[in-house]
Motif scaffolding. Structure first.
Motif, mmCIF file in Angstrom:
data_model
loop_
_atom_site.group_PDB
_atom_site.id
_atom_site.type_symbol
_atom_site.label_atom_id
_atom_site.label_comp_id
_atom_site.label_asym_id
_atom_site.label_seq_id
_atom_site.Cartn_x
_atom_site.Cartn_y
_atom_site.Cartn_z
ATOM 1 N N GLU A 57 2.139 -9.991 -2.550
ATOM 2 C CA GLU A 57 0.743 -9.631 -2.288
ATOM 3 C C GLU A 57 0.512 -9.292 -0.817
ATOM 4 O O GLU A 57 -0.444 -8.597 -0.481
ATOM 5 C CB GLU A 57 -0.175 -10.787 -2.707
ATOM 6 C CG GLU A 57 -0.091 -11.119 -4.193
ATOM 7 C CD GLU A 57 -0.863 -12.387 -4.531
ATOM 8 O OE1 GLU A 57 -1.911 -12.633 -3.891
ATOM 9 O OE2 GLU A 57 -0.431 -13.130 -5.429
ATOM 10 N N ILE A 58 1.378 -9.814 0.040
ATOM 11 C CA ILE A 58 1.297 -9.560 1.484
ATOM 12 C C ILE A 58 2.709 -9.332 1.999
ATOM 13 O O ILE A 58 3.656 -10.008 1.577
ATOM 14 C CB ILE A 58 0.687 -10.759 2.246
ATOM 15 C CG1 ILE A 58 -0.683 -11.119 1.704
ATOM 16 C CG2 ILE A 58 0.582 -10.468 3.738
ATOM 17 C CD1 ILE A 58 -1.286 -12.353 2.356
ATOM 18 N N LYS A 59 2.856 -8.402 2.923
ATOM 19 C CA LYS A 59 4.159 -8.189 3.553
ATOM 20 C C LYS A 59 4.451 -9.327 4.517
ATOM 21 O O LYS A 59 3.539 -9.905 5.111
ATOM 22 C CB LYS A 59 4.173 -6.858 4.294
ATOM 23 C CG LYS A 59 4.054 -5.644 3.393
ATOM 24 C CD LYS A 59 4.066 -4.365 4.191
ATOM 25 C CE LYS A 59 3.926 -3.147 3.286
ATOM 26 N NZ LYS A 59 3.885 -1.884 4.065
ATOM 27 N N GLN A 60 5.739 -9.623 4.691
ATOM 28 C CA GLN A 60 6.108 -10.763 5.531
ATOM 29 C C GLN A 60 5.647 -10.586 6.972
ATOM 30 O O GLN A 60 5.134 -11.534 7.580
ATOM 31 C CB GLN A 60 7.621 -10.991 5.504
ATOM 32 C CG GLN A 60 8.032 -12.271 6.224
ATOM 33 C CD GLN A 60 9.527 -12.473 6.265
ATOM 34 O OE1 GLN A 60 10.290 -11.514 6.433
ATOM 35 N NE2 GLN A 60 9.972 -13.709 6.127
ATOM 36 N N ASN A 61 5.807 -9.390 7.526
ATOM 37 C CA ASN A 61 5.396 -9.184 8.923
ATOM 38 C C ASN A 61 3.887 -9.353 9.102
ATOM 39 O O ASN A 61 3.422 -9.878 10.117
ATOM 40 C CB ASN A 61 5.861 -7.814 9.426
ATOM 41 C CG ASN A 61 5.251 -6.662 8.652
ATOM 42 O OD1 ASN A 61 4.855 -6.811 7.499
ATOM 43 N ND2 ASN A 61 5.183 -5.494 9.279
#
Length: 293
Positions: free
Chosen positions: A98-102
């Motif tokens: 749902e969210i990129k790691q960066n």
């Protein structure tokens, strides 16, 4: 200058949440998991201030606690992707894609920086102490240290940043002296935090093993860890005994002995850690009563 920095950071957080997925970022905070640690901070608040702090200072204190807990759980999500995938843990939006790691790392660091700059406005002592909390929490979850994957350092670090130091934070924030009673509570909370961390690692044993995470439970072995955790739980009341003796209130001490007897009867027969949790909550509440009355 610091007012400007705080304003910019706050605006940055708001803009990011507007642009990106608000619900996913809210999930990053894992607020449902805060209760135990929120209560530790509140225990310290009640004991050190004796509920005599101003409303404005109390609000400011809990804003810092909110940012600290939010950062701690958020940064943990950032680097627990592999093991959470094995566990199929839907509460980690990074692992769920749902969210990129960066983006999640930037969000977590914004929470930490906002808390650090806010703490600076309350004096250097608060700034230094809060920064240590943030550093330990960061070191626990993220590389290169990632203490949660280093056997026994995982237990010690967790006992500090999510245990003893969290209890002591109100003493720094409200400029209160640390006395013998407080030191005894620190030892008890550290001890209880070790039990909680062992329980978490036991629960996550299979997924941690698949992900290659070496915890204290991995080194001790699952069966041995269960026995150690059970033994530590049985001995937990002895960490509370000196506290109630120091409080020296006959009624409070008598109530402690009664609930301890009930705890041993229930825990020995049921062997449920839910009983330990209830017992610890009642015991620490009695400590607050003993200090306030």
């Amino acid at each position: 200058m610091f007012e400007l920095i705080r304003y910019v950071l706050a605006k940055a957080v708001v803009m990011i949440l507007k642009i990106m997925n608000f619900k996913a970022y809210l999930k990053m905070l894992r607020i449902r998991n805060w209760l135990g640690y929120f209560l530790i901070a509140t225990l310290g608040y009640a004991i050190f201030t004796k509920l005599d702090a101003s409303i404005s200072e109390t609000i400011f204190f809990y804003v810092l606690i909110f940012l600290y807990l939010g950062f701690s759980f958020s940064i943990n999500n950032c680097f627990d992707i592999r093991e959470d995938l094995f566990k199929k843990k839907k509460s980690n939006p990074v692992a769920m894609g749902e969210i990129k790691q960066n983006e999640s790392i930037i969000f977590s660091l914004l929470l930490a920086l906002l808390g650090i700059f806010l703490s600076l406005s309350h004096g250097l002592n608060v700034f230094y102490f809060f920064s240590v909390l943030i550093f330990l929490s960061f070191s626990y979850s993220s590389p290169p240290l990632r203490l949660k994957s280093k056997p026994f350092f995982d237990l010690i670090s967790h006992g500090l940043f999510f245990g003893s130091l969290l209890f002591l934070f109100p003493s720094i924030f409200f400029s209160k002296n640390i006395e013998l009673l407080h030191a005894l509570i620190v030892v008890s909370i550290f001890y209880f935090s070790l039990i909680l961390e062992l329980r978490n690692h036991i629960e996550d044993y299979e997924s941690d093993k698949k992900a290659g995470i070496r915890t204290a439970v991995y080194v001790l072995g699952l069966n041995a860890s269960k026995k150690v955790t059970y033994l530590l739980s049985l001995l937990f009341p002895f960490s509370l005994l000196p506290i109630f003796y120091t409080i020296n209130k006959h009624i409070i001490f008598s109530l402690f002995l009664v609930i301890t007897a009930i705890f041993y009867l229930a825990f020995y027969s049921k062997k449920s850690y839910r009983i330990l949790d209830i017992y610890s909550n009642i015991s620490y509440f009695l400590i607050i009563l003993g200090v306030l009355l």
